[in-house]
Design a protein around this motif. Sequence first.
Motif, PDB file in Angstrom:
ATOM      1  N   PRO A  52      41.779  34.937  47.536  1.00  0.00           N
ATOM      2  CA  PRO A  52      40.461  35.054  48.169  1.00  0.00           C
ATOM      3  C   PRO A  52      39.408  34.305  47.360  1.00  0.00           C
ATOM      4  O   PRO A  52      39.583  34.044  46.164  1.00  0.00           O
ATOM      5  N   ALA A  53      38.312  33.958  48.008  1.00  0.00           N
ATOM      6  CA  ALA A  53      37.283  33.138  47.366  1.00  0.00           C
ATOM      7  C   ALA A  53      36.707  33.809  46.122  1.00  0.00           C
ATOM      8  O   ALA A  53      36.340  33.126  45.160  1.00  0.00           O
ATOM      9  N   ASP A  54      36.637  35.147  46.115  1.00  0.00           N
ATOM     10  CA  ASP A  54      36.028  35.820  44.962  1.00  0.00           C
ATOM     11  C   ASP A  54      36.932  35.821  43.731  1.00  0.00           C
ATOM     12  O   ASP A  54      36.460  35.851  42.604  1.00  0.00           O
ATOM     13  N   HIS A  55      38.244  35.784  43.928  1.00  0.00           N
ATOM     14  CA  HIS A  55      39.211  35.738  42.818  1.00  0.00           C
ATOM     15  C   HIS A  55      40.426  34.958  43.307  1.00  0.00           C
ATOM     16  O   HIS A  55      41.384  35.553  43.813  1.00  0.00           O
ATOM     17  N   PHE A  73      49.138  35.383  31.963  1.00  0.00           N
ATOM     18  CA  PHE A  73      50.007  35.437  33.131  1.00  0.00           C
ATOM     19  C   PHE A  73      49.314  36.145  34.298  1.00  0.00           C
ATOM     20  O   PHE A  73      49.967  36.661  35.189  1.00  0.00           O
ATOM     21  N   TRP A  74      47.979  36.162  34.264  1.00  0.00           N
ATOM     22  CA  TRP A  74      47.169  36.757  35.331  1.00  0.00           C
ATOM     23  C   TRP A  74      46.480  35.677  36.151  1.00  0.00           C
ATOM     24  O   TRP A  74      46.337  35.781  37.359  1.00  0.00           O
ATOM     25  N   GLY A  75      46.035  34.632  35.474  1.00  0.00           N
ATOM     26  CA  GLY A  75      45.312  33.554  36.126  1.00  0.00           C
ATOM     27  C   GLY A  75      43.820  33.651  35.879  1.00  0.00           C
ATOM     28  O   GLY A  75      43.292  34.679  35.468  1.00  0.00           O
ATOM     29  N   GLY A  76      43.132  32.541  36.088  1.00  0.00           N
ATOM     30  CA  GLY A  76      41.693  32.515  35.884  1.00  0.00           C
ATOM     31  C   GLY A  76      41.322  32.449  34.416  1.00  0.00           C
ATOM     32  O   GLY A  76      42.104  32.019  33.565  1.00  0.00           O
ATOM     33  N   ARG A  77      40.104  32.891  34.132  1.00  0.00           N
ATOM     34  CA  ARG A  77      39.601  32.836  32.766  1.00  0.00           C
ATOM     35  C   ARG A  77      40.219  33.930  31.898  1.00  0.00           C
ATOM     36  O   ARG A  77      40.706  34.933  32.397  1.00  0.00           O
ATOM     37  N   THR A  78      40.166  33.711  30.597  1.00  0.00           N
ATOM     38  CA  THR A  78      40.650  34.673  29.612  1.00  0.00           C
ATOM     39  C   THR A  78      39.455  35.307  28.912  1.00  0.00           C
ATOM     40  O   THR A  78      38.543  34.594  28.479  1.00  0.00           O
ATOM     41  N   PHE A  79      39.459  36.629  28.800  1.00  0.00           N
ATOM     42  CA  PHE A  79      38.362  37.289  28.086  1.00  0.00           C
ATOM     43  C   PHE A  79      38.615  37.181  26.586  1.00  0.00           C
ATOM     44  O   PHE A  79      39.633  37.645  26.073  1.00  0.00           O
ATOM     45  N   VAL A  80      37.666  36.551  25.904  1.00  0.00           N
ATOM     46  CA  VAL A  80      37.766  36.337  24.461  1.00  0.00           C
ATOM     47  C   VAL A  80      36.698  37.181  23.779  1.00  0.00           C
ATOM     48  O   VAL A  80      35.509  37.100  24.129  1.00  0.00           O
ATOM     49  N   GLU A 232      33.275  45.898  44.524  1.00  0.00           N
ATOM     50  CA  GLU A 232      33.266  44.453  44.264  1.00  0.00           C
ATOM     51  C   GLU A 232      34.307  43.744  45.116  1.00  0.00           C
ATOM     52  O   GLU A 232      34.055  42.698  45.706  1.00  0.00           O
ATOM     53  N   TYR A 233      35.492  44.296  45.143  1.00  0.00           N
ATOM     54  CA  TYR A 233      36.597  43.825  45.974  1.00  0.00           C
ATOM     55  C   TYR A 233      37.611  44.964  46.015  1.00  0.00           C
ATOM     56  O   TYR A 233      37.616  45.824  45.142  1.00  0.00           O
ATOM     57  N   PRO A 234      38.492  45.005  47.011  1.00  0.00           N
ATOM     58  CA  PRO A 234      39.469  46.085  47.079  1.00  0.00           C
ATOM     59  C   PRO A 234      40.768  45.732  46.356  1.00  0.00           C
ATOM     60  O   PRO A 234      41.441  44.761  46.706  1.00  0.00           O
ATOM     61  N   GLY A 235      41.102  46.502  45.336  1.00  0.00           N
ATOM     62  CA  GLY A 235      42.340  46.260  44.613  1.00  0.00           C
ATOM     63  C   GLY A 235      42.719  47.444  43.756  1.00  0.00           C
ATOM     64  O   GLY A 235      41.846  48.178  43.280  1.00  0.00           O
TER      65      GLY A 235
END
Length: 282
Positions: A52-55, A73-80, A232-235
């Motif tokens: 989806p566009a949000d994630h 192994f999740w995708g997107g940005r990494t929280f540092v 925020e989103y359903p998950g």
Amino acid sequence: MTSSVDNPVLRVAGRPVARYVTRPELPTRLAPRPYLHPVTTLAGTTVTELSPADHTHHLGAGVAVPDVEGANFWGGRTFVRGRGPTELDNHGAQRHTALSETGPGGFAEELRWVAAGTELLRERRTVTATELTASAWALDLTFALTNVTGEPLTLGSPATNGRPGAAYGGFFWRARKEATPPDVLVPDGEGEERAHGGRADWVALTGSTWTLVFTAGTERTREDPWFVRAGEYPGVGSSLAHDRRLPVPPGDSVVRRIVTVVADGRLDHDTAGALARKAVGA
């Protein structure tokens, strides 16, 4: 179940209810991995979302971990810690190696979790679909992650890296997004704030014409808090690393089982709880 090389289809009462993609063609940034999508109710309502566009790294229903000894192994940005969400070249991929049928309603899959050319984990995943009632069925997903490096590994999350409330990682289901956020139910109450970060036998999302009831299928799985989003989103996910990193010694395995009731209609507490118990054979 009907099969092809890349997309076995689960059926319940003769109806297709879920497609499983074993070799998705995805950008590295999305941490390519197998996923279930679309997953539908028996009446045909789709209850998963793909990129989806949000994630864009949310891929239906499956298993994803944002930090395996630093590999994403999740995708997107990494929280540092100290920097916040950061774009890093640290994405891994779950590589499908074998698929076998376990019966008319399910399959077992072998996978390799690889990052920077190194295999970190080997996984055996089993997925089955079972009819519960004329309007509800259960998706049973068990995964076993084995450390094959010969060295200690730890699994982490943004929460263990300094972002409170973001302990996602493990089983995760990105649900159908509608104009109004779904209601959230737990055995002793309701609401996203009550469910998120808590330990409960089950958590339910109730949408306009559908309900998902997520149930911890083993005693060990019940020890993991739930990760729940609605506004925020359903998950919904089950957190492997909630407040501390999860160690995986060489040769050891992390095994978890989540059973998800997929139902037509808006279920109440009593019905959701009864179906959750039926789904896990309690």
